[in-house]
Design a protein around this motif. Structure first.
Motif, PDB file in Angstrom:
ATOM      1  N   TRP A  23      54.846 -34.971 -12.351  1.00  0.00           N
ATOM      2  CA  TRP A  23      55.749 -33.816 -12.301  1.00  0.00           C
ATOM      3  C   TRP A  23      54.977 -32.563 -12.677  1.00  0.00           C
ATOM      4  O   TRP A  23      54.094 -32.605 -13.541  1.00  0.00           O
ATOM      5  N   TYR A  24      55.272 -31.465 -11.985  1.00  0.00           N
ATOM      6  CA  TYR A  24      54.891 -30.145 -12.485  1.00  0.00           C
ATOM      7  C   TYR A  24      56.163 -29.594 -13.125  1.00  0.00           C
ATOM      8  O   TYR A  24      57.104 -29.248 -12.412  1.00  0.00           O
ATOM      9  N   ASP A  25      56.194 -29.543 -14.452  1.00  0.00           N
ATOM     10  CA  ASP A  25      57.456 -29.260 -15.164  1.00  0.00           C
ATOM     11  C   ASP A  25      58.531 -30.218 -14.651  1.00  0.00           C
ATOM     12  O   ASP A  25      58.338 -31.411 -14.739  1.00  0.00           O
ATOM     13  N   ASP A  26      59.616 -29.691 -14.078  1.00  0.00           N
ATOM     14  CA  ASP A  26      60.646 -30.631 -13.614  1.00  0.00           C
ATOM     15  C   ASP A  26      60.559 -30.897 -12.113  1.00  0.00           C
ATOM     16  O   ASP A  26      61.456 -31.500 -11.525  1.00  0.00           O
ATOM     17  N   PHE A  27      59.463 -30.453 -11.490  1.00  0.00           N
ATOM     18  CA  PHE A  27      59.279 -30.714 -10.059  1.00  0.00           C
ATOM     19  C   PHE A  27      58.515 -32.021  -9.862  1.00  0.00           C
ATOM     20  O   PHE A  27      57.369 -32.163 -10.299  1.00  0.00           O
ATOM     21  N   HIS A  28      59.170 -32.975  -9.212  1.00  0.00           N
ATOM     22  CA  HIS A  28      58.604 -34.315  -9.041  1.00  0.00           C
ATOM     23  C   HIS A  28      57.658 -34.308  -7.843  1.00  0.00           C
ATOM     24  O   HIS A  28      58.092 -34.456  -6.704  1.00  0.00           O
ATOM     25  N   VAL A  29      56.361 -34.119  -8.108  1.00  0.00           N
ATOM     26  CA  VAL A  29      55.421 -33.852  -7.011  1.00  0.00           C
ATOM     27  C   VAL A  29      54.839 -35.136  -6.410  1.00  0.00           C
ATOM     28  O   VAL A  29      54.561 -35.175  -5.210  1.00  0.00           O
ATOM     29  N   LEU A  30      54.673 -36.180  -7.211  1.00  0.00           N
ATOM     30  CA  LEU A  30      54.208 -37.471  -6.676  1.00  0.00           C
ATOM     31  C   LEU A  30      55.225 -38.544  -7.042  1.00  0.00           C
ATOM     32  O   LEU A  30      55.573 -38.707  -8.216  1.00  0.00           O
ATOM     33  N   GLY A  47      49.722 -34.931   6.242  1.00  0.00           N
ATOM     34  CA  GLY A  47      51.114 -34.629   5.915  1.00  0.00           C
ATOM     35  C   GLY A  47      51.296 -33.139   5.811  1.00  0.00           C
ATOM     36  O   GLY A  47      50.317 -32.392   5.717  1.00  0.00           O
ATOM     37  N   PRO A  48      52.551 -32.690   5.820  1.00  0.00           N
ATOM     38  CA  PRO A  48      52.808 -31.244   5.801  1.00  0.00           C
ATOM     39  C   PRO A  48      52.270 -30.573   4.546  1.00  0.00           C
ATOM     40  O   PRO A  48      52.048 -31.231   3.527  1.00  0.00           O
ATOM     41  N   SER A  49      52.069 -29.284   4.652  1.00  0.00           N
ATOM     42  CA  SER A  49      51.664 -28.488   3.497  1.00  0.00           C
ATOM     43  C   SER A  49      52.698 -28.653   2.376  1.00  0.00           C
ATOM     44  O   SER A  49      53.891 -28.665   2.630  1.00  0.00           O
ATOM     45  N   GLY A  50      52.197 -28.835   1.168  1.00  0.00           N
ATOM     46  CA  GLY A  50      53.093 -28.976   0.026  1.00  0.00           C
ATOM     47  C   GLY A  50      53.590 -30.388  -0.209  1.00  0.00           C
ATOM     48  O   GLY A  50      54.415 -30.617  -1.094  1.00  0.00           O
ATOM     49  N   SER A  51      53.078 -31.369   0.547  1.00  0.00           N
ATOM     50  CA  SER A  51      53.592 -32.734   0.410  1.00  0.00           C
ATOM     51  C   SER A  51      52.964 -33.497  -0.751  1.00  0.00           C
ATOM     52  O   SER A  51      53.379 -34.611  -1.054  1.00  0.00           O
ATOM     53  N   GLY A  52      51.933 -32.913  -1.393  1.00  0.00           N
ATOM     54  CA  GLY A  52      51.344 -33.565  -2.562  1.00  0.00           C
ATOM     55  C   GLY A  52      49.991 -34.201  -2.302  1.00  0.00           C
ATOM     56  O   GLY A  52      49.457 -34.911  -3.166  1.00  0.00           O
ATOM     57  N   LYS A  53      49.385 -33.922  -1.146  1.00  0.00           N
ATOM     58  CA  LYS A  53      48.106 -34.554  -0.796  1.00  0.00           C
ATOM     59  C   LYS A  53      47.009 -34.160  -1.785  1.00  0.00           C
ATOM     60  O   LYS A  53      46.279 -35.003  -2.293  1.00  0.00           O
ATOM     61  N   SER A  54      46.866 -32.846  -2.018  1.00  0.00           N
ATOM     62  CA  SER A  54      45.823 -32.396  -2.952  1.00  0.00           C
ATOM     63  C   SER A  54      46.084 -32.939  -4.345  1.00  0.00           C
ATOM     64  O   SER A  54      45.166 -33.424  -5.015  1.00  0.00           O
ATOM     65  N   THR A  55      47.314 -32.854  -4.775  1.00  0.00           N
ATOM     66  CA  THR A  55      47.640 -33.348  -6.112  1.00  0.00           C
ATOM     67  C   THR A  55      47.268 -34.820  -6.241  1.00  0.00           C
ATOM     68  O   THR A  55      46.665 -35.235  -7.241  1.00  0.00           O
ATOM     69  N   ALA A  56      47.574 -35.592  -5.225  1.00  0.00           N
ATOM     70  CA  ALA A  56      47.293 -37.032  -5.286  1.00  0.00           C
ATOM     71  C   ALA A  56      45.790 -37.282  -5.412  1.00  0.00           C
ATOM     72  O   ALA A  56      45.365 -38.050  -6.285  1.00  0.00           O
TER      73      ALA A  56
HETATM   74  P1  ADP Z   1      49.392 -30.329  -0.301  1.00  0.00           P
HETATM   75  O1  ADP Z   1      47.975 -30.500  -0.711  1.00  0.00           O
HETATM   76  O2  ADP Z   1      49.965 -31.502   0.410  1.00  0.00           O
HETATM   77  O3  ADP Z   1      49.611 -29.053   0.489  1.00  0.00           O
HETATM   78  P2  ADP Z   1      49.853 -29.901  -3.128  1.00  0.00           P
HETATM   79  O4  ADP Z   1      49.489 -31.179  -3.784  1.00  0.00           O
HETATM   80  O5  ADP Z   1      48.878 -28.782  -3.229  1.00  0.00           O
HETATM   81  O6  ADP Z   1      50.278 -30.175  -1.619  1.00  0.00           O
HETATM   82  O7  ADP Z   1      51.217 -29.352  -3.728  1.00  0.00           O
HETATM   83  C1  ADP Z   1      52.378 -30.157  -3.745  1.00  0.00           C
HETATM   84  C2  ADP Z   1      53.509 -29.356  -4.348  1.00  0.00           C
HETATM   85  O8  ADP Z   1      53.238 -29.093  -5.715  1.00  0.00           O
HETATM   86  C3  ADP Z   1      53.735 -27.999  -3.690  1.00  0.00           C
HETATM   87  O9  ADP Z   1      55.119 -27.764  -3.659  1.00  0.00           O
HETATM   88  C4  ADP Z   1      53.041 -27.042  -4.628  1.00  0.00           C
HETATM   89  O10 ADP Z   1      53.657 -25.773  -4.593  1.00  0.00           O
HETATM   90  C5  ADP Z   1      53.254 -27.719  -5.977  1.00  0.00           C
HETATM   91  N1  ADP Z   1      52.157 -27.422  -6.903  1.00  0.00           N
HETATM   92  C6  ADP Z   1      50.838 -27.611  -6.675  1.00  0.00           C
HETATM   93  N2  ADP Z   1      50.104 -27.285  -7.754  1.00  0.00           N
HETATM   94  C7  ADP Z   1      50.982 -26.872  -8.690  1.00  0.00           C
HETATM   95  C8  ADP Z   1      50.853 -26.389 -10.038  1.00  0.00           C
HETATM   96  N3  ADP Z   1      49.660 -26.311 -10.634  1.00  0.00           N
HETATM   97  N4  ADP Z   1      51.988 -26.056 -10.692  1.00  0.00           N
HETATM   98  C9  ADP Z   1      53.192 -26.172 -10.104  1.00  0.00           C
HETATM   99  N5  ADP Z   1      53.388 -26.615  -8.858  1.00  0.00           N
HETATM  100  C10 ADP Z   1      52.309 -26.953  -8.155  1.00  0.00           C
END
Ligand code: ADP
Ligand code: MG
Length: 253
Positions: A23-30, A47-56
């Motif tokens: 989670w990023y705060d209360d946003f469930h990213v993965l 996957g689409p932009s914002g889907s969590g690929k980089s985060t993963a």
């Molecule tokens: P992708 O690489 O698939 O485009 P990201 O992993 O970069 O996606 O981001 C996934 C989601 O998490 C997006 O909605 C992005 O705005 C959000 N996000 C990414 N990094 C942060 C961060 N450091 N703090 C809060 N939200 C974030």
């Protein structure tokens, strides 16, 4: 669940994500990410932009921290223990969209800094290996230049060579060609393809679907923080199962 693997590291997958949530705060990213990568396997994540690929993929070398589930790299479980983080980072090379070279250092020094500083390698040995890797990424004559004097495609190949200097077990690529002019994309993809053919384990976030078709053993499609579909390229492109995958493919192909 927290287990240290007792089996020899070489027996299992080299990268394993089990039930990973973040989670990023209360946003469930993965959301419950499961992925098992065998030695020598090539995974393409799309996957689409914002889907969590980089985060993963950033979680795999702890540039981001997951909150639930297990990530194990070459038998080492990632915990908040700095020793586990350092052990994992020694095994994982990463290449970013924006190259991230040191602008004030020559290409050669970009390559030798890590091995000499962090690993105590002798400078002349590191320079010999750097020259060899610059040949491999097809810029043998650029060693004395600074990053700003190179094209984007050349800079990205320096970044790949720099990551390889640390002799990683697995390479992570996060949209390595997205910042490049179209004519430079193939020179980077060619180097990545050769690396794949040489047996490197690779996890590549990319929208280059031709590369995925040619190189991937498994294509993973993420949407809204989930792995929606994971399949061989033939299956993925020929008969995508999920409507979300179909919609994505219609947009990028
Ligand atoms: P992708 O690489 O698939 O485009 P990201 O992993 O970069 O996606 O981001 C996934 C989601 O998490 C997006 O909605 C992005 O705005 C959000 N996000 C990414 N990094 C942060 C961060 N450091 N703090 C809060 N939200 C974030
Ligand atoms: Mg991204």
């Amino acid at each position: 669940m927290s287990t240290t693997t007792s089996s020899p590291a070489s027996a299992g997958p080299i990268v394993e994500l089990r039930g990973v949530n973040k989670w990023y705060d209360d946003f469930h990213v993965l959301r419950d990410i499961n992925l098992s990568v065998g030695r020598g396997e090539k995974i393409v994540v799309c996957g689409p932009s914002g889907s969590g690929k980089s985060t993963a993929i950033r979680c795999i070398n702890r540039l981001e921290q997951h909150q639930e589930g297990d990530i194990v790299v070459d038998g080492v479980e990632l915990t908040s223990d700095v020793r586990s983080i350092n052990a994992v980072r020694r095994k994982v090379g990463m290449v970013f969209q924006s190259f991230n070279l040191f602008p004030h250092l020559s290409v050669l020094d970009n390559l030798t800094l890590g091995p000499t500083l962090a690993q105590g390698e002798k400078k002349d040995e590191a320079e010999d290996r750097a020259a060899e890797l610059l040949r491999r990424v097809r810029i043998p004559d650029q060693a004395r230049k600074f990053p700003g004097q190179l094209s984007g495609g050349q800079q990205q190949r320096v970044a790949i060579a720099r990551a390889l200097m640390l002799r990683p077990q697995v390479m992570l690529f996060d949209e390595p060609t997205s910042a490049l002019d179209p004519e430079m994309i193939s020179e980077v993809l060619d180097v990545m393809t050769e690396l794949a053919q040489a047996g490197m384990t690779m996890i590549c976030v990319t929208h280059e679907m031709g590369f995925a078709r040619r190189v991937a053993d498994l294509v993973v499609f993420m949407d809204a923080g989930e792995v929606v579909e994971a399949a061989s390229p033939d299956q993925f492109f020929g008969a995508p199962q999920s409507p979300r995958t179909q919609l994505f493919l219609n947009q990028v192909l």
